[in-house]
Each structure stands twice: as structure tokens, then as C-alpha cells.
Design a protein around this motif. Structure first.
Motif, PDB file in Angstrom:
ATOM      1  N   ASN A 102       7.829 -37.539 -39.988  1.00 34.30           N
ATOM      2  CA  ASN A 102       8.187 -38.056 -38.674  1.00 34.30           C
ATOM      3  C   ASN A 102       9.232 -37.154 -38.034  1.00 34.30           C
ATOM      4  OD1 ASN A 102       6.964 -41.047 -38.552  1.00 34.30           O
ATOM      5  ND2 ASN A 102       7.745 -40.679 -40.629  1.00 34.30           N
ATOM      6  N   ASP A 103       9.173 -37.026 -36.723  1.00 31.99           N
ATOM      7  CA  ASP A 103      10.146 -36.184 -36.022  1.00 31.99           C
ATOM      8  C   ASP A 103      11.517 -36.827 -35.928  1.00 31.99           C
ATOM      9  OD1 ASP A 103       8.215 -34.242 -35.564  1.00 31.99           O
ATOM     10  OD2 ASP A 103       7.591 -35.135 -33.656  1.00 31.99           O
ATOM     11  N   THR A 104      11.541 -38.161 -35.924  1.00 31.31           N
ATOM     12  CA  THR A 104      12.798 -38.886 -35.747  1.00 31.31           C
ATOM     13  C   THR A 104      12.850 -40.078 -36.694  1.00 31.31           C
ATOM     14  OG1 THR A 104      11.778 -40.128 -33.932  1.00 31.31           O
ATOM     15  CG2 THR A 104      13.158 -38.237 -33.325  1.00 31.31           C
ATOM     16  N   LEU A 105      14.052 -40.615 -36.864  1.00 28.67           N
ATOM     17  CA  LEU A 105      14.265 -41.752 -37.760  1.00 28.67           C
ATOM     18  C   LEU A 105      15.466 -42.543 -37.278  1.00 28.67           C
ATOM     19  CD1 LEU A 105      13.707 -43.263 -40.511  1.00 28.67           C
ATOM     20  CD2 LEU A 105      15.326 -41.641 -41.551  1.00 28.67           C
ATOM     21  N   ILE A 106      15.360 -43.868 -37.333  1.00 27.97           N
ATOM     22  CA  ILE A 106      16.496 -44.759 -37.079  1.00 27.97           C
ATOM     23  C   ILE A 106      16.837 -45.434 -38.396  1.00 27.97           C
ATOM     24  CG2 ILE A 106      17.290 -46.822 -35.854  1.00 27.97           C
ATOM     25  CD1 ILE A 106      15.265 -46.086 -33.628  1.00 27.97           C
ATOM     26  N   MET A 107      18.118 -45.479 -38.750  1.00 26.78           N
ATOM     27  CA  MET A 107      18.496 -46.095 -40.025  1.00 26.78           C
ATOM     28  C   MET A 107      19.833 -46.808 -39.928  1.00 26.78           C
ATOM     29  SD  MET A 107      19.149 -42.567 -42.205  1.00 26.78           S
ATOM     30  CE  MET A 107      19.678 -43.409 -43.706  1.00 26.78           C
ATOM     31  N   SER A 120      15.714 -49.492 -27.190  1.00 22.05           N
ATOM     32  CA  SER A 120      15.511 -48.727 -25.956  1.00 22.05           C
ATOM     33  C   SER A 120      16.532 -47.606 -25.848  1.00 22.05           C
ATOM     34  CB  SER A 120      15.609 -49.653 -24.744  1.00 22.05           C
ATOM     35  OG  SER A 120      14.637 -50.671 -24.795  1.00 22.05           O
ATOM     36  N   TYR A 121      17.781 -47.940 -26.154  1.00 17.98           N
ATOM     37  CA  TYR A 121      18.858 -46.934 -26.124  1.00 17.98           C
ATOM     38  C   TYR A 121      18.599 -45.831 -27.144  1.00 17.98           C
ATOM     39  CZ  TYR A 121      23.264 -44.899 -27.732  1.00 17.98           C
ATOM     40  OH  TYR A 121      24.224 -44.016 -28.167  1.00 17.98           O
ATOM     41  N   MET A 122      18.261 -46.204 -28.379  1.00 17.07           N
ATOM     42  CA  MET A 122      18.032 -45.213 -29.424  1.00 17.07           C
ATOM     43  C   MET A 122      16.853 -44.311 -29.067  1.00 17.07           C
ATOM     44  SD  MET A 122      20.424 -45.790 -31.640  1.00 17.07           S
ATOM     45  CE  MET A 122      19.951 -44.969 -33.164  1.00 17.07           C
ATOM     46  N   ASN A 123      15.765 -44.902 -28.599  1.00 22.21           N
ATOM     47  CA  ASN A 123      14.582 -44.110 -28.253  1.00 22.21           C
ATOM     48  C   ASN A 123      14.866 -43.165 -27.089  1.00 22.21           C
ATOM     49  OD1 ASN A 123      12.933 -45.264 -30.237  1.00 22.21           O
ATOM     50  ND2 ASN A 123      12.362 -46.974 -28.919  1.00 22.21           N
ATOM     51  N   TRP A 124      15.614 -43.654 -26.099  1.00 23.87           N
ATOM     52  CA  TRP A 124      15.969 -42.787 -24.965  1.00 23.87           C
ATOM     53  C   TRP A 124      16.801 -41.598 -25.434  1.00 23.87           C
ATOM     54  CZ3 TRP A 124      20.872 -41.457 -23.261  1.00 23.87           C
ATOM     55  CH2 TRP A 124      20.915 -40.688 -22.082  1.00 23.87           C
ATOM     56  N   ALA A 125      17.843 -41.867 -26.225  1.00 18.42           N
ATOM     57  CA  ALA A 125      18.740 -40.793 -26.660  1.00 18.42           C
ATOM     58  C   ALA A 125      18.017 -39.803 -27.574  1.00 18.42           C
ATOM     59  CB  ALA A 125      19.956 -41.387 -27.369  1.00 18.42           C
ATOM     60  N   LEU A 126      17.144 -40.290 -28.440  1.00 16.40           N
ATOM     61  CA  LEU A 126      16.400 -39.393 -29.327  1.00 16.40           C
ATOM     62  C   LEU A 126      15.469 -38.479 -28.536  1.00 16.40           C
ATOM     63  CD1 LEU A 126      15.629 -41.834 -32.278  1.00 16.40           C
ATOM     64  CD2 LEU A 126      17.000 -39.734 -32.410  1.00 16.40           C
ATOM     65  N   GLY A 159      31.852 -36.487 -33.837  1.00 18.77           N
ATOM     66  CA  GLY A 159      31.973 -37.345 -35.015  1.00 18.77           C
ATOM     67  C   GLY A 159      30.635 -37.945 -35.385  1.00 18.77           C
ATOM     68  N   TYR A 160      30.670 -38.963 -36.233  1.00 20.87           N
ATOM     69  CA  TYR A 160      29.438 -39.560 -36.737  1.00 20.87           C
ATOM     70  C   TYR A 160      29.729 -40.998 -37.152  1.00 20.87           C
ATOM     71  CZ  TYR A 160      25.461 -40.441 -39.861  1.00 20.87           C
ATOM     72  OH  TYR A 160      24.358 -40.978 -40.477  1.00 20.87           O
ATOM     73  N   CYS A 161      28.776 -41.881 -36.908  1.00 16.54           N
ATOM     74  CA  CYS A 161      28.871 -43.263 -37.385  1.00 16.54           C
ATOM     75  C   CYS A 161      27.488 -43.727 -37.795  1.00 16.54           C
ATOM     76  CB  CYS A 161      29.443 -44.177 -36.294  1.00 16.54           C
ATOM     77  SG  CYS A 161      29.583 -45.910 -36.843  1.00 16.54           S
ATOM     78  N   ALA A 162      27.386 -44.382 -38.956  1.00 18.23           N
ATOM     79  CA  ALA A 162      26.091 -44.786 -39.508  1.00 18.23           C
ATOM     80  C   ALA A 162      25.731 -46.229 -39.178  1.00 18.23           C
ATOM     81  CB  ALA A 162      26.093 -44.596 -41.021  1.00 18.23           C
ATOM     82  N   TRP A 163      26.514 -46.892 -38.354  1.00 19.58           N
ATOM     83  CA  TRP A 163      26.223 -48.299 -38.022  1.00 19.58           C
ATOM     84  C   TRP A 163      25.131 -48.362 -36.957  1.00 19.58           C
ATOM     85  CZ3 TRP A 163      31.973 -50.271 -37.478  1.00 19.58           C
ATOM     86  CH2 TRP A 163      32.593 -50.160 -38.734  1.00 19.58           C
ATOM     87  N   GLY A 164      23.934 -47.931 -37.340  1.00 17.55           N
ATOM     88  CA  GLY A 164      22.828 -47.756 -36.416  1.00 17.55           C
ATOM     89  C   GLY A 164      22.827 -46.320 -35.965  1.00 17.55           C
ATOM     90  N   VAL A 165      22.030 -45.477 -36.643  1.00 17.15           N
ATOM     91  CA  VAL A 165      22.058 -44.043 -36.335  1.00 17.15           C
ATOM     92  C   VAL A 165      20.638 -43.518 -36.155  1.00 17.15           C
ATOM     93  CG1 VAL A 165      22.054 -43.328 -38.773  1.00 17.15           C
ATOM     94  CG2 VAL A 165      22.984 -41.794 -37.029  1.00 17.15           C
ATOM     95  N   GLY A 166      20.468 -42.607 -35.197  1.00 18.44           N
ATOM     96  CA  GLY A 166      19.199 -41.937 -34.989  1.00 18.44           C
ATOM     97  C   GLY A 166      19.306 -40.478 -35.390  1.00 18.44           C
ATOM     98  N   LEU A 167      18.293 -39.969 -36.091  1.00 14.91           N
ATOM     99  CA  LEU A 167      18.304 -38.595 -36.585  1.00 14.91           C
ATOM    100  C   LEU A 167      17.005 -37.888 -36.215  1.00 14.91           C
ATOM    101  CD1 LEU A 167      19.622 -39.286 -40.208  1.00 14.91           C
ATOM    102  CD2 LEU A 167      20.962 -38.403 -38.289  1.00 14.91           C
ATOM    103  N   TRP A 168      17.096 -36.568 -36.102  1.00  9.47           N
ATOM    104  CA  TRP A 168      15.931 -35.713 -35.864  1.00  9.47           C
ATOM    105  C   TRP A 168      15.608 -34.942 -37.138  1.00  9.47           C
ATOM    106  CZ3 TRP A 168      20.033 -36.094 -32.442  1.00  9.47           C
ATOM    107  CH2 TRP A 168      19.737 -36.578 -31.153  1.00  9.47           C
ATOM    108  N   ALA A 169      14.332 -34.856 -37.484  1.00  6.41           N
ATOM    109  CA  ALA A 169      13.935 -34.103 -38.673  1.00  6.41           C
ATOM    110  C   ALA A 169      14.375 -32.650 -38.574  1.00  6.41           C
ATOM    111  CB  ALA A 169      12.414 -34.188 -38.850  1.00  6.41           C
ATOM    112  N   ALA A 170      14.285 -32.075 -37.372  1.00  4.01           N
ATOM    113  CA  ALA A 170      14.610 -30.655 -37.188  1.00  4.01           C
ATOM    114  C   ALA A 170      16.099 -30.368 -37.316  1.00  4.01           C
ATOM    115  CB  ALA A 170      14.116 -30.192 -35.818  1.00  4.01           C
ATOM    116  N   LYS A 171      16.930 -31.395 -37.312  1.00  2.00           N
ATOM    117  CA  LYS A 171      18.377 -31.175 -37.341  1.00  2.00           C
ATOM    118  C   LYS A 171      19.042 -31.744 -38.594  1.00  2.00           C
ATOM    119  CE  LYS A 171      18.561 -31.792 -32.298  1.00  2.00           C
ATOM    120  NZ  LYS A 171      19.294 -32.440 -31.176  1.00  2.00           N
ATOM    121  N   THR A 172      18.268 -32.200 -39.570  1.00  4.63           N
ATOM    122  CA  THR A 172      18.857 -32.879 -40.730  1.00  4.63           C
ATOM    123  C   THR A 172      18.835 -32.062 -42.013  1.00  4.63           C
ATOM    124  OG1 THR A 172      16.732 -33.981 -41.130  1.00  4.63           O
ATOM    125  CG2 THR A 172      18.399 -35.210 -39.896  1.00  4.63           C
TER     126      THR A 172
END
Length: 330
Positions: A102-107, A120-126, A159-172
Motif C-alpha cells: 500500500n502507498d499509505t497507512l493510518i495507524m 477525511s483529514y488524514m486522507n486529505w493530508a496524505l 516533530g512526530y506524534c503517534a496518536w493517530g498517524v498517517g505514513l507514506w510507504a515511499a518515506k518510511t
């Protein structure tokens, strides 16, 4: 004034990975909250449930499995349950596996609760920041400022916070790594006194946690990614008004102190919002984050002394390892 946004339609919605273990009520309420988010039926859900590490959590662990296997209304839901306890590694292993296809992931963990427009917010930002190489993640959480009510604003913060985080496969490639690699990275970057001081001026709240990591080992997790983002002059996306709150501050979480402020935090109440990058003119998001994480003067001084005392050990270990590698002894 907030303008409303039409539903975001994506060709492929990010899978959602949830970490659970021994808190069935938290998982149940988390899934209820997630199910109520706009667009939740578009997403595939994966829940990691690590095997019990001791007899006293076996019953709770089984209840977590029963909650996960309930009648939920997502696109699909699968549980990932190892035969033996992995010490929490199962969440990293699962994230890496999902990011291979997958290109993206929410965790997030099961103690998060969400605003109606969380997805909606996570999908827009990703989508919006996928080609920005300086942005490493999307955070759904941000510290609250009761005087700031622009739900559409988003900010970039180093910075970074994991309390609801979106990631890109190409950047991880360098974000999800082993504990040994995390420790080596910390030793390398914080061996520089200048880098160490600059980092802890930015993230004073992580001095104690990073100190404990050096002294006691374990998982660096969020602390590692936060340091990596900072050292690479990168950013994460943060909302002006939080899309999540962490109710693990009820005393049930291993890494969360009891905090009524976190449990009752204000989150966005609107289901549809038009998001935009706030330019920080007239409002300083950096200052908000710094104020949230500010330490009492006495505690701050004590932690600085502790770190300055430990720093020679960090640098000695780092260069000792480099010398061994140079001589071919390791």
C-alpha cells in the motif's frame, strides 16, 4: 469562516492498523469512535493483538480478540495474532508488511478517540503532502489551544506524534527500524553536544524518556521518529484543532501518566471541513507546542544535568564502536 468540503473520493483508501493487547473496553470504544467517522466503511482494518506475556493478562487478551471479531461495519476487519509474545514488535512488523503493498497507512493504538472528520483529514493530508519530501508523517493530534477554533487550519512542525498517524510507504524506509538500529541512531546523532542541546531545546519533554531509553533499553518508538524528523530538517502535519484524544491517560497505559486534560481534550466536532496550510502569520503554532510540553524549571534543570552527565558515556560508546569497526573487531 469555515467552508465545507465535499467527500474525498480516493482510488485506494489507506488501510488502518490498530495496536491492541489487554484493554477490551478501550478497543470497543475505539472501534465505535472510528466507525462513526465519515467514510469509515471505505477502509480495511487490521488489528494486531500480541500474545499474552503473562498469565494475568490472558483473560483480558481473549476479550480483546472477541471485541475485534464483533460485527463491525468497516470494509473489512482482520486480526493479526502471533503465537508468541513479540514484546510489541508485531505492530512494526505488520506496518512494514502493509506498506509493502500500500502507498499509505493510518495507524494508532486502541486508546485513541476520533473527531467525525478524522479520516477525511488524514486522507486529505496524505494526498496533499505525498510529494513533499520534507513531510514525513501526518499527525491527527495536536495540543489544544481553547482560543484557536479554525478547524480547517493545518501546520507543519518538526516533530512526530503517534496518536493517530498517517505514513507514506515511499518515506518510511528509515522510520520503522529495529531497536538496535534505533539505539545506534540515537548514539550517532546525540554524540554531538551541539545537536543534543538543539534537539532537547526543541523537545524538552523527551529528555526523560530518552534518558530512560539509554539506561534501560527497550523501544524508542516515537522518540526515534521525532529525532529523525528533526535531524533531517523535516516536518509532520498537525491540525490546528486536534482530531484525536488519548484516553489511555486513565492509568491503564504503560507509557501514559494519568491526565484528565488529555482524556477530556477538545477535538473537532465538524464532519466536513475544507483544510488549508496555515502560514502562521498572527498565530505561532510552535509556541503552542512548546507551551504544552514546557517543564517546571527545577525538573528541567535536573534533566539537563542528568543528560550532561550521561553524554560522555554516549560519545565514548559511539566512538568505541566506530574504532572496533575500523579495526575489523566487530
Amino acid at each position: 469562516m469555515i467552508r465545507f468540503l465535499k467527500d474525498i473520493n480516493l482510488p485506494n483508501y489507506p488501510p488502518i492498523l490498530i495496536s491492541a493487547y489487554s484493554r477490551p473496553t478501550h478497543l470497543y470504544e475505539c472501534l465505535l469512535s472510528l466507525e462513526a467517522c465519515a467514510g469509515s466503511s471505505n477502509h480495511e482494518i487490521y488489528i494486531t493483538i500480541d500474545a499474552p506475556h503473562s498469565q494475568d493478562v490472558v483473560e483480558f487478551n481473549q476479550q480483546v480478540i472477541e471485541v475485534a471479531n464483533g460485527n463491525w461495519k468497516f470494509k473489512s476487519l482482520q486480526t493479526i495474532i502471533p503465537r508468541e509474545n513479540t514484546g510489541g514488535e508485531i505492530i512494526k512488523q505488520s506496518a512494514l508488511q502493509l506498506l509493502r503493498t500500500n502507498d499509505t497507512l493510518i495507524m494508532f493504538e486502541e486508546d485513541n478517540r476520533f473527531s467525525p472528520d478524522f479520516l477525511s483529514y488524514m486522507n486529505w493530508a496524505l494526498m496533499h503532502y505525498k510529494n513533499d519530501s520534507s513531510v514525513y508523517s501526518v499527525s491527527a493530534w495536536s495540543p489544544d489551544d481553547p482560543l484557536f477554533d479554525d478547524s480547517g487550519a493545518v501546520f507543519l512542525y518538526p516533530g512526530y506524534c503517534a496518536w493517530g498517524v498517517g505514513l507514506w510507504a515511499a518515506k518510511t524506509n528509515n522510520l520503522i527500524i529495529s531497536r538496535a538500529m534505533q539505539r545506534e541512531y540515537f548514539s550517532h546523532k546525540l554524540a554531538s553536544l551541539r545537536r543534543m542541546v538543539l534537539y532537547f531545546l526543541k523537545a524538552p519533554h523527551l529528555k526523560r524518556a530518552t534518558l530512560n531509553f539509554y539506561l534501560n533499553g527497550g523501544e524508542a518508538g516515537d522518540r526515534y521518529i521525532d529525532l529523525y524528523v528533526f535531524m533531517n530538517k523535516g516536518f509532520s502535519v498537525f491540525p490546528g484543532v486536534s482530531r484525536t484524544k488519548n484516553v489511555g491517560h486513565d492509568g491503564s497505559g504503560e507509557n501514559c501518566k494519568v491526565s484528565g486534560g488529555h482524556m477530556t481534550q477538545r477535538i473537532n466536532s465538524l464532519a466536513k471541513v475544507e483544510y488549508y496550510r496555515h502560514n502562521q502569520e498572527g498565530y505561532n503554532f510552535y509556541r503552542r507546542v512548546q507551551a504544552h510540553y514546557a517543564l517546571k524549571l527545577s525538573k528541567n534543570i535536573l534533566l539537563w544535568f542528568a543528560w550532561l552527565a550521561l553524554w560522555p558515556v554516549v560519545i565514548a560508546k559511539f566512538y568505541f564502536k566506530k574504532i572496533k569497526q575500523f579495526l575489523g573487531l566487530s
